[in-house]
Motif scaffolding. Sequence first.
Motif, PDB file in Angstrom:
ATOM      1  N   MET A 136       7.540   0.741  -6.935  1.00 54.44           N
ATOM      2  CA  MET A 136       6.702   0.452  -8.431  1.00 54.44           C
ATOM      3  C   MET A 136       7.171   0.486  -9.481  1.00 54.44           C
ATOM      4  N   LEU A 137       7.555  -0.581 -10.342  1.00 51.40           N
ATOM      5  CA  LEU A 137       7.963  -0.401 -11.650  1.00 51.40           C
ATOM      6  C   LEU A 137       7.154  -0.243 -12.585  1.00 51.40           C
ATOM      7  N   ARG A 138       5.969  -0.884 -12.615  1.00 55.50           N
ATOM      8  CA  ARG A 138       4.860  -0.647 -13.759  1.00 55.50           C
ATOM      9  C   ARG A 138       3.676  -0.522 -12.974  1.00 55.50           C
ATOM     10  N   GLY A 139       2.637   0.201 -13.664  1.00 58.19           N
ATOM     11  CA  GLY A 139       1.186   0.039 -13.060  1.00 58.19           C
ATOM     12  C   GLY A 139       1.038   0.861 -11.743  1.00 58.19           C
ATOM     13  N   ALA A 140       0.376   0.270 -10.777  1.00 62.68           N
ATOM     14  CA  ALA A 140       0.297   0.601  -9.431  1.00 62.68           C
ATOM     15  C   ALA A 140      -0.396  -0.189  -8.647  1.00 62.68           C
ATOM     16  N   GLU A 141      -0.217  -0.034  -7.129  1.00 61.40           N
ATOM     17  CA  GLU A 141      -0.882  -1.036  -6.370  1.00 61.40           C
ATOM     18  C   GLU A 141      -1.498  -0.227  -5.118  1.00 61.40           C
ATOM     19  N   LEU A 142      -2.205  -1.021  -4.431  1.00 64.05           N
ATOM     20  CA  LEU A 142      -2.806  -0.328  -3.091  1.00 64.05           C
ATOM     21  C   LEU A 142      -2.329  -1.073  -1.940  1.00 64.05           C
ATOM     22  N   GLY A 143      -2.052  -0.641  -0.990  1.00 64.98           N
ATOM     23  CA  GLY A 143      -1.748  -1.228   0.247  1.00 64.98           C
ATOM     24  C   GLY A 143      -2.356  -0.714   1.454  1.00 64.98           C
ATOM     25  N   GLN A 144      -2.933  -1.623   2.052  1.00 64.96           N
ATOM     26  CA  GLN A 144      -3.829  -1.466   3.191  1.00 64.96           C
ATOM     27  C   GLN A 144      -3.251  -1.972   4.435  1.00 64.96           C
ATOM     28  N   ARG A 145      -2.618  -1.147   5.504  1.00 63.27           N
ATOM     29  CA  ARG A 145      -2.231  -1.527   6.754  1.00 63.27           C
ATOM     30  C   ARG A 145      -3.307  -2.046   7.427  1.00 63.27           C
ATOM     31  N   PHE A 146      -2.763  -2.744   8.385  1.00 61.99           N
ATOM     32  CA  PHE A 146      -3.911  -3.285   9.450  1.00 61.99           C
ATOM     33  C   PHE A 146      -3.155  -3.027  10.848  1.00 61.99           C
ATOM     34  N   GLU A 147      -4.007  -2.565  11.977  1.00 66.94           N
ATOM     35  CA  GLU A 147      -3.258  -2.719  13.352  1.00 66.94           C
ATOM     36  C   GLU A 147      -4.226  -3.322  14.118  1.00 66.94           C
ATOM     37  N   ARG A 148      -3.372  -4.325  15.053  1.00 62.34           N
ATOM     38  CA  ARG A 148      -4.294  -5.165  15.936  1.00 62.34           C
ATOM     39  C   ARG A 148      -4.938  -4.337  17.185  1.00 62.34           C
ATOM     40  N   GLN A 149      -6.253  -4.556  17.444  1.00 61.41           N
ATOM     41  CA  GLN A 149      -7.007  -3.868  18.409  1.00 61.41           C
ATOM     42  C   GLN A 149      -6.630  -4.730  19.726  1.00 61.41           C
ATOM     43  N   ASP A 206      -8.610  -6.002  21.596  1.00 65.71           N
ATOM     44  CA  ASP A 206      -9.169  -7.540  21.545  1.00 65.71           C
ATOM     45  C   ASP A 206      -8.646  -8.654  20.721  1.00 65.71           C
ATOM     46  N   GLY A 207      -7.433  -8.088  20.084  1.00 63.54           N
ATOM     47  CA  GLY A 207      -6.937  -8.979  19.295  1.00 63.54           C
ATOM     48  C   GLY A 207      -7.230  -9.008  17.629  1.00 63.54           C
ATOM     49  N   THR A 208      -8.283  -8.605  17.472  1.00 64.69           N
ATOM     50  CA  THR A 208      -8.686  -8.380  16.105  1.00 64.69           C
ATOM     51  C   THR A 208      -7.959  -7.332  15.499  1.00 64.69           C
ATOM     52  N   LEU A 209      -7.813  -7.562  14.063  1.00 63.70           N
ATOM     53  CA  LEU A 209      -7.226  -6.831  13.120  1.00 63.70           C
ATOM     54  C   LEU A 209      -8.448  -5.775  12.467  1.00 63.70           C
ATOM     55  N   ARG A 210      -7.958  -4.411  12.337  1.00 61.35           N
ATOM     56  CA  ARG A 210      -8.713  -3.308  11.595  1.00 61.35           C
ATOM     57  C   ARG A 210      -7.822  -2.743  10.706  1.00 61.35           C
ATOM     58  N   PRO A 211      -8.445  -2.085   9.544  1.00 63.05           N
ATOM     59  CA  PRO A 211      -7.659  -1.438   8.568  1.00 63.05           C
ATOM     60  C   PRO A 211      -7.403  -0.096   9.671  1.00 63.05           C
ATOM     61  N   ALA A 212      -5.983   0.389   9.173  1.00 60.19           N
ATOM     62  CA  ALA A 212      -5.428   1.488   9.751  1.00 60.19           C
ATOM     63  C   ALA A 212      -5.331   2.814   8.624  1.00 60.19           C
ATOM     64  N   GLY A 213      -6.295   3.554   8.700  1.00 55.55           N
ATOM     65  CA  GLY A 213      -6.183   4.517   7.574  1.00 55.55           C
ATOM     66  C   GLY A 213      -6.859   4.153   6.100  1.00 55.55           C
ATOM     67  N   GLU A 214      -6.682   4.854   5.376  1.00 53.64           N
ATOM     68  CA  GLU A 214      -7.064   4.794   3.900  1.00 53.64           C
ATOM     69  C   GLU A 214      -5.907   3.777   3.155  1.00 53.64           C
ATOM     70  N   PRO A 215      -6.318   3.016   2.176  1.00 51.15           N
ATOM     71  CA  PRO A 215      -5.304   2.286   1.369  1.00 51.15           C
ATOM     72  C   PRO A 215      -4.252   3.238   0.961  1.00 51.15           C
ATOM     73  N   LEU A 216      -3.010   2.939   0.652  1.00 47.90           N
ATOM     74  CA  LEU A 216      -2.010   3.846   0.070  1.00 47.90           C
ATOM     75  C   LEU A 216      -1.682   3.535  -1.374  1.00 47.90           C
ATOM     76  N   ARG A 217      -1.937   4.274  -2.110  1.00 44.84           N
ATOM     77  CA  ARG A 217      -1.913   3.777  -3.580  1.00 44.84           C
ATOM     78  C   ARG A 217      -0.181   4.169  -3.924  1.00 44.84           C
ATOM     79  N   LEU A 218       0.387   3.296  -4.437  1.00 50.68           N
ATOM     80  CA  LEU A 218       1.577   3.482  -4.888  1.00 50.68           C
ATOM     81  C   LEU A 218       1.547   3.514  -6.429  1.00 50.68           C
ATOM     82  N   GLU A 219       2.220   4.636  -6.834  1.00 47.88           N
ATOM     83  CA  GLU A 219       2.482   4.907  -8.392  1.00 47.88           C
ATOM     84  C   GLU A 219       3.813   4.402  -8.831  1.00 47.88           C
TER      85      GLU A 219
END
Length: 194
Positions: free
Chosen positions: A99-112, A114-127
Amino acid sequence: MSEPLRLDRLRGFVIELAALLERQPEESAILEQGQELLRRLVEHDDWLPEQFAVPHPEHYLQYLLHADSLQRFSVVSFVWGPGQRTPVHDHRVWGMIGMLRGAELGQRFERQPDGTLRPAGEPLRLERGEVECVSPAIGDIHQVSNAFDDRVSISIHVYGGNIGAVKRAVYQADGSEKLFISGYSNSLLPNIWS
């Protein structure tokens, strides 16, 4: 009178990362040592030329800053307008986000199973000044958004390939993929060698 741009910072980063890759270390060593190089780059906000920091009112922009001539890595500024986000996507190569300026949120996903995708944990806030990594080995599917609804954020991404030419995928919740090649938002590069 404004201070001159410190393009030597970006030049130094490119030279040091190329030297690291020349040693052909394992991916884990690239990410560990590369994170520190990227952290040193993004702790300063006096080197990014303004034309590679301009947002678009409707979607994020991906400005190429440097592409290694052997396509071992690329350096890109991602410019996020207020509230902008990516679709859920992958990279298929290792990557580092600083992160150079501001902040961003990154939400990881894991394949289940059955092939679907689900969020893996809480979003990571990068400052500002922080760095995170992605790769097929440690988690490569995510969605990224500007953490702010009222201002621009800019992150510097470094990928283990020419990311604008890598065939990647965006994902639906059911896990289905749509392949894409992102390209870049700019047609000219900064001259970091002068």
